[in-house]
Enzyme design. Structure first.
Site, PDB file in Angstrom:
ATOM      1  N   GLY A  78       0.789  -1.197   0.000  1.00 11.77           N
ATOM      2  CA  GLY A  78       0.026  -0.167  -0.051  1.00 11.77           C
ATOM      3  C   GLY A  78       0.943   1.335   0.002  1.00 11.77           C
ATOM      4  N   GLY A 118       9.602  -0.304   7.795  1.00 10.66           N
ATOM      5  CA  GLY A 118      10.822  -0.431   7.167  1.00 10.66           C
ATOM      6  C   GLY A 118      11.103   0.789   6.306  1.00 10.66           C
ATOM      7  N   GLY A 120      10.253   1.209   3.080  1.00  9.67           N
ATOM      8  CA  GLY A 120       9.188   1.605   2.244  1.00  9.67           C
ATOM      9  C   GLY A 120       8.194   2.390   3.152  1.00  9.67           C
ATOM     10  N   THR A 141      12.028  -4.131  10.994  1.00  8.17           N
ATOM     11  CA  THR A 141      12.515  -5.009  10.060  1.00  8.17           C
ATOM     12  C   THR A 141      13.257  -6.247  10.453  1.00  8.17           C
ATOM     13  OG1 THR A 141      13.433  -5.610   7.713  1.00  8.17           O
ATOM     14  CG2 THR A 141      14.297  -3.630   8.928  1.00  8.17           C
ATOM     15  N   ASP A 143      14.968  -7.786   8.819  1.00  7.28           N
ATOM     16  CA  ASP A 143      16.279  -7.857   7.996  1.00  7.28           C
ATOM     17  C   ASP A 143      17.428  -6.976   8.416  1.00  7.28           C
ATOM     18  OD1 ASP A 143      14.477  -9.087   6.181  1.00  7.28           O
ATOM     19  OD2 ASP A 143      14.074  -7.409   5.039  1.00  7.28           O
ATOM     20  N   MET A 185      15.877 -15.480   5.280  1.00 10.64           N
ATOM     21  CA  MET A 185      15.443 -14.312   4.738  1.00 10.64           C
ATOM     22  C   MET A 185      16.539 -13.039   4.580  1.00 10.64           C
ATOM     23  SD  MET A 185      11.413 -13.864   5.510  1.00 10.64           S
ATOM     24  CE  MET A 185      10.135 -14.910   4.359  1.00 10.64           C
ATOM     25  N   HIS A 287       8.848 -17.934   6.145  1.00  8.85           N
ATOM     26  CA  HIS A 287       8.111 -16.676   7.150  1.00  8.85           C
ATOM     27  C   HIS A 287       8.163 -17.161   8.445  1.00  8.85           C
ATOM     28  CE1 HIS A 287       6.857 -15.134   3.203  1.00  8.85           C
ATOM     29  NE2 HIS A 287       6.761 -14.246   3.837  1.00  8.85           N
TER      30      HIS A 287
HETATM   31  O1  F6P Z   1      11.570  -7.464   4.665  1.00  7.14           O
HETATM   32  C1  F6P Z   1      11.043  -8.422   5.476  1.00  7.14           C
HETATM   33  C2  F6P Z   1      10.999  -9.697   4.512  1.00  7.14           C
HETATM   34  O2  F6P Z   1      10.510 -10.889   5.361  1.00  7.14           O
HETATM   35  C3  F6P Z   1      12.278 -10.167   3.919  1.00  7.14           C
HETATM   36  O3  F6P Z   1      13.230 -10.923   4.413  1.00  7.14           O
HETATM   37  C4  F6P Z   1      11.759 -11.198   2.486  1.00  7.14           C
HETATM   38  O4  F6P Z   1      12.423 -10.752   1.291  1.00  7.14           O
HETATM   39  C5  F6P Z   1      10.127 -10.206   2.419  1.00  7.14           C
HETATM   40  O5  F6P Z   1       9.912  -9.677   3.575  1.00  7.14           O
HETATM   41  C6  F6P Z   1       9.187 -11.344   2.247  1.00  7.14           C
HETATM   42  O6  F6P Z   1       7.869 -10.517   1.854  1.00  7.14           O
HETATM   43  P1  F6P Z   1       6.671 -11.282   1.899  1.00  7.14           P
HETATM   44  O7  F6P Z   1       6.098 -11.343   3.304  1.00  7.14           O
HETATM   45  O8  F6P Z   1       5.734 -10.288   1.108  1.00  7.14           O
HETATM   46  O9  F6P Z   1       6.566 -12.381   1.297  1.00  7.14           O
END
Ligand code: F6P
Length: 361
Positions: A78, A118, A120, A141, A143, A185, A287
């Site tokens: 969004g 994060g 964005g 995040t 990450d 990730m 996830h």
């Molecule tokens: O930015 C967090 C994150 O989990 C990244 O490590 C991964 O690349 C991305 O989001 C995955 O996104 P989504 O939940 O949209 O699959």
């Protein structure tokens, strides 16, 4: 400026600790300043759709500290600055609907907004601040790739989850004399892979910041086997790529949604199996790294960030983000935080890992 009512939203993907931020914001706003807090649902979308804002009180945030996810919901596509709208003839077009967001902030009677997210989310918040919105940010995040803060909340939980997974892979790898490849990730940064790999005793760590040569990894595994170590653990960041090669995606870009990284773990596993002819198994952790209860360290950090953000609202620090520098909470310009923080390939952390005998390909 007289503040009576503030809003909070959680943007982008979720991360363990978001609920702890919400709780800290509500408790600090109420107890320290006597402000009312309302929660906006599903990030900035909560200011565009009919989703009713949620009144938050000390009573209804009481049990949030240890809960993963976000009670406010999150969307990671969004963006009110480039929104897909349907035209009367049924076709779609991209529109900047940020003025509508500003109008809704007024309509909800919000004197200020706290946005947890994060890069964005910080980019959107920064753009809205340029248009007059009163927003402060909280860095989230798993990450850990936001610049201007030593660490983001959610990262510690992700490392704990990934390290526990690697520990479990170690025991079965040892039993079967296998090479275990674990993909983690991290998007374009290798923080999760680096800390997990070192903490879980990996033999090789492949990260986006250091393009890899699979021959180097295979030679290392062979040398370990010749020295009597019959199993190996390899941690691969989802954004890792071979020298001269490209990153892999398992979901392609669709409309306004970016492609999603993933799949390099299988490529690395197959290459290792081909070059040394041993049994290789691949685990893509996915996830689970984002789910579940935040660690105590993430609860502590999220609570500090939430409390600091409320103080920043009181100070009128619009366009700033709470950040951790060493042991101190500070505020930094959102615009500077949007730059990605990468692992330094020549830095002391990578060097320490190399000195332990870990290869980076
Ligand atoms: O930015 C967090 C994150 O989990 C990244 O490590 C991964 O690349 C991305 O989001 C995955 O996104 P989504 O939940 O949209 O699959």
């Amino acid at each position: 400026m007289n503040i009576e009512r503030i809003g909070i939203l959680t943007g982008g993907g979720d991360a363990p600790g978001l609920n702890a931020v919400i709780r800290a914001v509500v408790l600090t706003a109420a107890n320290r300043f006597g402000w009312e807090v309302i929660g906006l649902q599903r990030g900035f979308d909560g200011l565009l759709h009919d989703a009713e804002p949620i009144p938050l009180s000390c009573h209804n945030v009481r049990d949030l500290l240890a809960r993963g996810g976000t009670i406010l919901g999150a969307v990671n596509r969004g963006n009110p600055l480039i929104r897909e709208v349907t035209l009367p003839d049924g076709s779609t077009a991209l529109e900047d609907v940020s003025d509508e967001v500003l109008r809704r902030i007024d309509e909800f009677g919000l004197d200020a907004l706290i946005a947890a997210g994060g890069d964005g989310t910080m980019a959107i918040a920064h753009a809205l601040v340029q248009k007059g919105a009163k927003i402060v940010g909280v860095p989230k995040t798993i990450d850990n790739d936001l610049a201007q803060t030593d660490v983001t909340f959610g990262f510690d939980t992700a490392i704990v989850t990934a390290t526990e997974a690697l520990d479990k892979l170690q025991t079965t790898a040892e039993s079967h004399h296998r090479v275990m490849v674990m993909e983690v990730m991290g998007r374009n940064s290798g923080w999760i892979a680096l800390l997990t790999g070192v903490s879980g005793g990996a033999d090789a760590i492949l990260i986006p910041e250091i393009p890899f040569d699979i021959g180097v990894v295979c030679a290392h595994i062979n040398a370990l086997r010749e020295a009597g170590r019959r199993y190996s653990l390899i941690v691969v960041a989802e954004g890792a790529a071979p020298i001269g090669g490209t990153q892999e995606y398992y979901i392609q870009a669709r409309g306004l949604m970016d492609a999603r990284l993933g799949g390099v773990g299988y490529t690395v596993g197959n290459l290792i199996a081909d070059c040394i002819g041993v049994d290789v198994r691949v685990t893509v952790l996915g996830h689970v790294q984002r789910g579940g209860q935040p660690t105590p360290r993430d609860r502590w950090l999220a609570t500090r960030f939430g409390a600091a953000a409320v103080q920043m609202v009181a100070n009128g620090e619009w366009g700033k983000m709470a950040a951790l520098h060493g042991t101190e909470m500070v505020s930094v310009p959102m615009q500077e935080a949007i730059q990605l923080k990468m692992v330094d390939p020549d830095g002391s952390m990578v060097q320490m890992a190399r000195n332990l005998g870990i290869v980076f390909g």
